[in-house]
Design a protein around this motif. Sequence first.
Motif, mmCIF file in Angstrom:
data_model
loop_
_atom_site.group_PDB
_atom_site.id
_atom_site.type_symbol
_atom_site.label_atom_id
_atom_site.label_comp_id
_atom_site.label_asym_id
_atom_site.label_seq_id
_atom_site.Cartn_x
_atom_site.Cartn_y
_atom_site.Cartn_z
ATOM 1 N N SER A 346 52.375 24.097 -19.140
ATOM 2 C CA SER A 346 51.558 24.146 -17.934
ATOM 3 C C SER A 346 52.232 23.461 -16.755
ATOM 4 N N PHE A 347 51.752 23.794 -15.584
ATOM 5 C CA PHE A 347 52.135 23.080 -14.376
ATOM 6 C C PHE A 347 50.924 22.313 -13.883
ATOM 7 N N MET A 350 51.156 17.438 -8.593
ATOM 8 C CA MET A 350 51.287 15.989 -8.573
ATOM 9 C C MET A 350 51.112 15.549 -7.127
ATOM 10 N N PRO A 351 50.209 14.595 -6.881
ATOM 11 C CA PRO A 351 50.044 14.134 -5.508
ATOM 12 C C PRO A 351 51.383 13.650 -4.955
ATOM 13 N N ARG A 352 51.546 13.788 -3.656
ATOM 14 C CA ARG A 352 52.798 13.327 -3.049
ATOM 15 C C ARG A 352 52.977 11.836 -3.303
ATOM 16 N N ASN A 353 54.184 11.363 -3.282
ATOM 17 C CA ASN A 353 54.512 9.957 -3.532
ATOM 18 C C ASN A 353 54.243 9.522 -4.970
ATOM 19 N N THR A 354 54.032 10.492 -5.849
ATOM 20 C CA THR A 354 53.861 10.120 -7.255
ATOM 21 C C THR A 354 55.181 10.397 -7.957
ATOM 22 N N PRO A 416 60.261 20.416 -8.498
ATOM 23 C CA PRO A 416 59.959 20.379 -7.071
ATOM 24 C C PRO A 416 58.488 20.700 -6.773
ATOM 25 N N GLY A 417 57.890 21.607 -7.536
ATOM 26 C CA GLY A 417 56.508 22.014 -7.262
ATOM 27 C C GLY A 417 55.464 21.090 -7.849
#
Length: 449
Positions: A346-347, A350-354, A416-417
């Motif tokens: 699964s994908f 992820m919140p940014r800065n995590t 990246p995603g």
Amino acid sequence: MRYRVRIFAAILLLVLASSALAQQRAIKPGFNLFSKEQDIQMGREYAAQIERQMPVVRNAELDAYLQRIGRKLASQPEAGNYPYTFKLVRDKNINAFALPGGPTFVHTGLIAAAETEAQLAGVMAHEIAHVALRHGTNQASKAQLIQLPAMLAGSLLGDSGSLAGTLAQIGIGLGANSVLLKYSRNAERDADLLGARMMSRAGYNPIEMARFFEKLQAETGKGNAFTSFLSDHPNPGDRVKAVQEEIRYLPRNKYTADTGELPRIQKSIQGLPEPPKPRGQSRNTGNPDPAASRPSGRFKQFQGREVAFQYPDNWEVHGEPGSDQVTVAPVSAVFGQQLGYALIVSFSEMPRNTDLRAGTEQLLKQLQKENPSMKVTQTARRTEVNKYQGMVTRLESDSPYTGAREVDLVVTLDRPGGLFFLVFIAPDKEYPAVQRTFEQILQSVRFAN
Ligand SMILES: [Zn+2]
């Protein structure tokens, strides 16, 4: 004079017949990219898997009873000319299912819950109608308009031995919410009406089918957790009324098909050896032997839009086409059974800065929330898969296999995603035997970009 009377009578008959026809709707299969032969081939392949992995009852008395009802229905013109087979599966869920092309499976729980033979026949007629109307492959056709034509052409030419295997590559299989087995409300309405016509001709009162479905609906309302039929066959509403209207256009028939044997058959079912107890939230009482589901060591290729990987050739890809989660599991994972042996890919956003570690911790928390018995037994360690940084965490939890614990190996990769993850699930006793297979799957992972 006599001549004129005859013409008048003929016109009257025509008018009456055409008004009846105008009311009785023609029910036909819809758009389909598969040939009938492919329906049949696919059904045979899936049926062979089901019979290996689900608890099919082998009992001459029960089998003869089921065949008798099945034959009566399947020999009617509404059933189309498919090679129907009827098998009994030991499962307390009130359910039945039919695969494309005819293989039909009835749960012991359905027979136990039916009040009359006509109710049992009604569910079977409804299933047969789904086959005759080709609802499974109709839905698969609509869901996969772009990829299917080329793939099916390929399989017609014989490049691929297994149609089920070909379909698995684009996420079509028998899993929970499979497009092949979870029907739309329109499909349900058509299966009710065609099933009613079939029942009537076979000598069963069609209203019993509708009554049984309404009873299931009421049971669900009362919290009966075994009415899983309705999750694959959603209620189109007013079933009794719709079937009553249909009956008005059916030839008057004395309903004499009921053999009166149902009570004896229900007793025989009670006498079957007790199936293993369900555990946790699992609604399924079928409990196959874990060794029968062990990965074969031979591999097939999964080719998704974003990710490709290899998986054991005796497992199936489950899940809805186009969703961002793929579950690869033995076919016994059909119908909401908890997964005792599986690979989940699964994908997750992820919140940014995590970073990878924080994202992994969030994911583990989420998994533990869904399954409170899950405990970390080996804290996250770094790994690398196909140039991507990743982490491996080993957890353990209760296994749906009776009395067993399971290993849940969670691999997270920083993409990246977002966070890409795989969860390998195996009964703990089986784990040493399959560890290498899991490693091979992990190393086969490739991303589209
Ligand atoms: Zn249905």
